[in-house]
Every structure is written in structure tokens, then in C-alpha cells.
Design an enzyme around this catalytic site. Sequence first.
Site: not given
Length: 188
Positions: A69-71, A73
Site C-alpha cells: 500500500g505504499q504511495r 505502489l
Amino acid sequence: MGLLTIIRKSRQKEREMRILFLGLDNAGKTTILKKINGEDISSVSPTLGFNIKTFIHRKYTLNIWDVGGQRTLRPYWRNYFEQTDAIVWVVDSGDRMRMRDCREELHNLLLEDRLSGASLLVLANKQDINGSLSDLEISEALDLPGIKSHNWKIWPCSAVTGLNLIQGLDWVVEDVAHRLYYSSTNYS
């Protein structure tokens, strides 16, 4: 016989469901999956791509895609939308600072054509931490009552203690099963 009927009959034999676990980074998606699967959760690291878990739950084979869920990704989430039956949106209940970001990402996700009709389970994770927002507060912060395009449910939970994880999974499996496997049943 329409295409939807053929797909339903094919899936009915397989009894498979494709579930996409999404949410902002550090929400607890991977920890929840490990806890449900009975795996060790003492050393979980951020998902830098995706994990796939397949297991049987209530006579259905669940193919679960846990996506980071990293920005950086999030633009790649759309690569996993095809044939998704349900979305499990995991929220860090203690992360008050990013609730707006969480709401925007969720609502943008629900606009995707390939996710139309998918069941939506919102897991309000980290309820075991003091000061966490309640499921009602998260429902309001994410504007869940405004969602009319998807059947949804919110469950307060804890990936660490296991609180409500199975109950949430039960709900999403039953909701998908009702839509895919029982809705075409004739009641004469």
C-alpha cells in the site's frame, strides 16, 4: 445461455473466489492474512509488491492477493483488478492523520469498472491499541454510508489478537457466494 451464466456455472464447479487485500501501507494487511492462516506474525515486513495466499474457507477456495500500500505502489493496484470478487480494505484505526487519504484511495478504487459489483469488507484494524478510532468513526471518516455501488460491511478487528478476523472473512465469503453461486438459483 449468456456469458455471465457460463462464467457462473464454471465458477460453481470450482467454488473459487478472488479476494484483493488493499489499504494504505502499515494498515496490517499481511499481518491479518498471516494470523488467519495460523502463521507467525512476530516479524512481518512491509509488502513491496504482492503476496498470494490460497486456502479453503467454508468449502470455498480463496485466492487472496495482498498488495503493498505504499504511495509508489498504489498506481499498480489496477494490475490486480481482473476477476476480483471482493475487496478487503484494511484501515489502521490509529492512523488519524491519513484518514482523508484512506477515504480518497478507497473511493477512487470503487470507481474502477473492473471492480464493479465486488463485495467490500472494511477491516478497522488495530482495535487493540488505545486511542484507535471505532468502527463507527471510521465508517464516517471514510463516508461508507455514501457507497451505493458495492455491498459493504465494516468490522472492527485486531491482526494481533485475531479479534473478528474470521467473522469478517465469513461475511465477505458469504456475500460473494450469495452473489456468484446462489443468485442464479431457481426457487420454484
